[in-house]
Design an enzyme around this catalytic site. Sequence first.
Site, mmCIF file in Angstrom:
data_model
loop_
_atom_site.group_PDB
_atom_site.id
_atom_site.type_symbol
_atom_site.label_atom_id
_atom_site.label_comp_id
_atom_site.label_asym_id
_atom_site.label_seq_id
_atom_site.Cartn_x
_atom_site.Cartn_y
_atom_site.Cartn_z
ATOM 1 N N THR A 176 0.844 -1.198 0.000
ATOM 2 C CA THR A 176 0.000 0.000 0.000
ATOM 3 C C THR A 176 0.877 1.245 0.000
ATOM 4 O O THR A 176 1.984 1.254 0.524
ATOM 5 C CB THR A 176 -0.942 0.022 1.220
ATOM 6 O OG1 THR A 176 -0.174 0.097 2.431
ATOM 7 C CG2 THR A 176 -1.825 -1.218 1.261
ATOM 8 N N SER B 192 2.435 2.747 -2.569
ATOM 9 C CA SER B 192 3.697 2.330 -3.187
ATOM 10 C C SER B 192 4.052 3.093 -4.459
ATOM 11 O O SER B 192 4.802 2.602 -5.295
ATOM 12 C CB SER B 192 3.656 0.829 -3.484
ATOM 13 O OG SER B 192 2.452 0.436 -4.098
ATOM 14 N N GLY C 204 8.595 7.022 -2.564
ATOM 15 C CA GLY C 204 9.237 6.860 -1.270
ATOM 16 C C GLY C 204 9.554 5.426 -0.910
ATOM 17 O O GLY C 204 9.925 4.601 -1.752
ATOM 18 N N SER D 149 7.921 3.420 12.496
ATOM 19 C CA SER D 149 8.911 4.497 12.506
ATOM 20 C C SER D 149 9.554 4.562 13.879
ATOM 21 O O SER D 149 8.928 4.201 14.890
ATOM 22 C CB SER D 149 8.245 5.841 12.198
ATOM 23 O OG SER D 149 9.119 6.922 12.473
ATOM 24 N N TYR E 102 1.629 11.690 14.973
ATOM 25 C CA TYR E 102 2.338 10.723 14.136
ATOM 26 C C TYR E 102 3.013 9.665 15.004
ATOM 27 O O TYR E 102 2.925 8.457 14.725
ATOM 28 C CB TYR E 102 3.379 11.451 13.282
ATOM 29 C CG TYR E 102 4.234 10.547 12.428
ATOM 30 C CD1 TYR E 102 3.708 9.909 11.309
ATOM 31 C CD2 TYR E 102 5.583 10.328 12.739
ATOM 32 C CE1 TYR E 102 4.497 9.084 10.516
ATOM 33 C CE2 TYR E 102 6.373 9.503 11.947
ATOM 34 C CZ TYR E 102 5.826 8.891 10.845
ATOM 35 O OH TYR E 102 6.608 8.069 10.068
#
Length: 264
Positions: A13, A15, A18, A141, A154
């Site tokens: 997803t 895609s 980045g 992340s 985030y």
Amino acid sequence: MHIELKGRKAIVTGSTAGIGRAIAEGMARAGAAVVINGRTQERVDTALREIRALLPEAELTGVVADVATAQGCAVLFEQAPNADILVNNAGTAFLNNFFDQNDNEWLELFQLNVMSGVRAARHYVPKMMERGWGRVVFVSSESGLNIPKEMIDYGVTKAATLAVSRGLAELVAGTGVTVNAVVPGPTNSEILSNWMKATAQEQGITQEEAEQQFLKTTRPTSLINRFATTEEVANMVIYACSEQASATTGAALRVDGGVVRSIV
């Protein structure tokens, strides 16, 4: 180590650019049939054209769907009903002031960064379990571990992604399906690269100088002292989706350049 994914179908997803784009290309290089996903026809068509130019024999399809919504996910599931490999990469981030944000901004980010992966896993994983083989990777992340004050929302969504990944790994234990999260640090992805370009222009410095300034002020614990490339992050994802990674599950695999100061 030679990673061979021929005969496997992979859905990535977000895609078209980045990290997601690098993952999709890496999957195709390893022989997987890859579904490219993005929100606009133009972005999907561009990604398909560019990857086909690099890999003429690659088996690629495109699905235009906004996976931040249940309706968009339904479109993806209809056009690509099955997958051996699912990479939940779609996500974004915005610099913001916590005290100025409203509920809708929080909820919209949660829908994209968390619920897109939840919905996709809910659809694809049961079929993987039936077949006795599957790979799921959530792109998290280091901000999920080091919550950034300028992007608290985030950080929260990326921490939630780690929790979903671990819980799902527990749920599918012993089925032949593995579930892992990949934890990138500062990376030259489309979003962060654009931020650095804007900073460089505002301050009259080079992008490399802007990146070094960012590392020194906000990620001083980096051990590589540079941004990672999208390909370096993609390499970890490709490995986690391989047959060779069959004993790796329930993990948070760091590609953070050493930013997170932890030995485990």
